[in-house]
Scaffold this active site. Structure first.
Site, PDB file in Angstrom:
ATOM      1  N   ASP A 111       0.815  -1.207   0.000  1.00 12.07           N
ATOM      2  CA  ASP A 111       0.000   0.000   0.000  1.00 12.07           C
ATOM      3  C   ASP A 111       0.852   1.262   0.000  1.00 12.07           C
ATOM      4  OD1 ASP A 111      -1.661  -2.213   0.807  1.00 12.07           O
ATOM      5  OD2 ASP A 111      -3.172  -0.768   1.412  1.00 12.07           O
ATOM      6  N   ARG A 137      -0.859   2.922  16.288  1.00  6.80           N
ATOM      7  CA  ARG A 137      -1.160   4.038  15.387  1.00  6.80           C
ATOM      8  C   ARG A 137      -0.956   5.420  16.019  1.00  6.80           C
ATOM      9  NH1 ARG A 137       0.101   0.478  12.288  1.00  6.80           N
ATOM     10  NH2 ARG A 137      -1.388  -0.481  10.858  1.00  6.80           N
ATOM     11  N   ASP A 185      -7.998   2.349  10.879  1.00 10.26           N
ATOM     12  CA  ASP A 185      -6.726   3.049  10.971  1.00 10.26           C
ATOM     13  C   ASP A 185      -6.808   4.484  10.475  1.00 10.26           C
ATOM     14  OD1 ASP A 185      -5.232   1.162  12.256  1.00 10.26           O
ATOM     15  OD2 ASP A 185      -4.312   0.323  10.445  1.00 10.26           O
ATOM     16  N   SER A 211      -3.477  -8.719   4.073  1.00 15.86           N
ATOM     17  CA  SER A 211      -3.014  -7.500   4.706  1.00 15.86           C
ATOM     18  C   SER A 211      -2.502  -7.887   6.087  1.00 15.86           C
ATOM     19  CB  SER A 211      -4.166  -6.493   4.832  1.00 15.86           C
ATOM     20  OG  SER A 211      -3.751  -5.361   5.555  1.00 15.86           O
TER      21      SER A 211
END
Length: 403
Positions: free
Chosen positions: A17, A97, A126, A178
């Protein structure tokens, strides 16, 4: 008039990504891209990640070792609160995060960038976690979220884009998983996992062996705590990151910490995630065991009532919110006496509490014993029961009178 974007700081992992996003940002915005990669213990060759970013035309690449900060300032506070989302997820991606986004925003301000960018999709959590952090800490920065802007709609299309632009990636059309890996956990989504009926293929797991392949002999591990924080394993003091890495190795070898969850995302949909959190599972079990010995009953029950809300805040991206900070103060106050040692047994996927001791213990054998004692008058219980049963007695009398 909207200011042109001359510089953008991208949260860069070197995966599919963000590698595609890096190239796309250069083409779409014609801006200088600064890549930021946080080392949270993902075990990748970060020199190669840096070299890959440079090969894609990035002049300025930040690669920072944040492992100790990650564990000490994010993972351990979360574990002090026993945060667990929907009964089983120990929030390994969620807690990473805010740290990544905080440092990314700091770099953007330092470099004079107008924008920050991330690789989160428009369907996921996210994006919320990144952008709430940006807003809380650096509200003037513009956010570029490519998954909400470009025309590509699948990981297959990203793989094709990478092939057209000669961007080396490890994901394939056959295995479009992922994956998010850090020192606390690994998560897996996508591919065959999108069918909740299908079992996750054993070959995807990276931190743990399957319970069936784990040793036939159990081991015991003693975790030493000070004020709710783990500080030692089997009597040996370790830094936060080293301690967690050590427990990951022990737990992984015994198949500890696998979770398969269909969870409720903040954006409203259900999603299937598979997780490995070996060291975190050990610490969660040990911590709760020591708390049972050292925390006052009403304090423990009140704190437990906060856990679902606290876990929701972390999952939904509100680490830097005033309500999370307020709850954290209460949690940490309750942890002052959570000092001592908890002993757990690891055996074929199971982490079992087998012992706990503390100088701060509230457990009194002379009171709790079933043998003869001189400190507890059992007759006192009679009045206690009568008082607590009074409302039930009155209710029963009312029922009888109205029947």
């Amino acid at each position: 008039m909207t200011r042109p974007i001359k510089k953008v700081v991208l949260a860069y992992s070197g995966g599919l990504d963000t590698s595609v996003i890096l190239k796309w940002l250069q083409e779409t915005y014609e801006a200088e891209v600064i890549a930021f990669c946080a080392d949270l213990g993902q075990g990748e060759d970060l020199k190669a990640v840096k070299a890959k970013a440079r090969a894609l035309g990035v002049k300025n690449v930040y690669v920072e070792d944040l492992r100790e900060t990650f564990v000490a300032d994010y993972v351990f506070p979360m574990l002090r609160g026993n945060a667990m989302y929907e009964g089983s997820y120990l929030l390994g991606t969620s807690i990473a995060r805010p740290l990544i986004a905080r440092r990314q925003a700091e770099i953007a301000l330092k470099e004079g960038a107008e924008a920050v960018s991330h690789g989160a999709t428009g369907k996921g959590n996210d994006q919320v976690r990144f952008e709430l952090t940006y807003t809380a800490l650096a509200p003037r920065l513009k956010v570029i979220a490519p998954w909400r802007e470009w025309s590509m709609r699948s990981r297959r299309e990203l793989i094709e884009y990478a092939e057209r632009h000669h961007i080396p990636v490890t994901a394939t059309k056959a295995k479009p998983y992922s994956m998010d890996l850090n020192l606390f956990h690994v998560s897996y989504e996508g591919g065959i996992l999108e069918d909740p009926w299908e079992a996750p293929p054993d070959e995807i797991f990276q931190m743990t062996v399957s319970p069936e392949q784990a040793p036939n002999r159990a081991i015991e591990v003693a975790i030493g705590y000070e004020a709710g924080n783990p500080v030692a394993v089997d009597g040996k003091n370790m830094s936060p990151a080293r301690l967690l890495a050590h427990l990951n190795k022990l737990g992984g070898a015994h198949g500890i910490g696998r979770v398969d969850l269909v969870e409720n995302r903040y954006v409203g949909m259900k999603s299937r995630g598979v997780y490995e959190t070996p060291g975190g599972t050990i610490l969660h079990v040990a911590h709760r065991g020591l708390e049972s010995l050292t925390m006052d009953r009403e304090v423990l029950h009140l704190r437990d009532s906060l856990i679902p809300r606290y876990a929701d805040l972390i999952y939904n991206g509100y680490w830097f919110s005033p309500e999370r900070e307020m709850i954290q103060v209460a949690i940490d106050e309750a942890q002052r006496d959570v000092t001592g040692t908890a002993r757990v047994k690891l055996y074929k996927g199971n982490c079992i509490l087998v012992g706990r001791r503390s100088k701060q213990s509230l457990y009194r054998l002379d009171i709790a014993t079933f043998e003869e004692d001189e400190v507890y008058n059992q007759k006192d219980a009679e009045g206690f029961i009568r008082l607590n049963a009074l409302r039930l007695k009155i209710r029963a009398q009312r029922k009888k009178a109205s029947s």
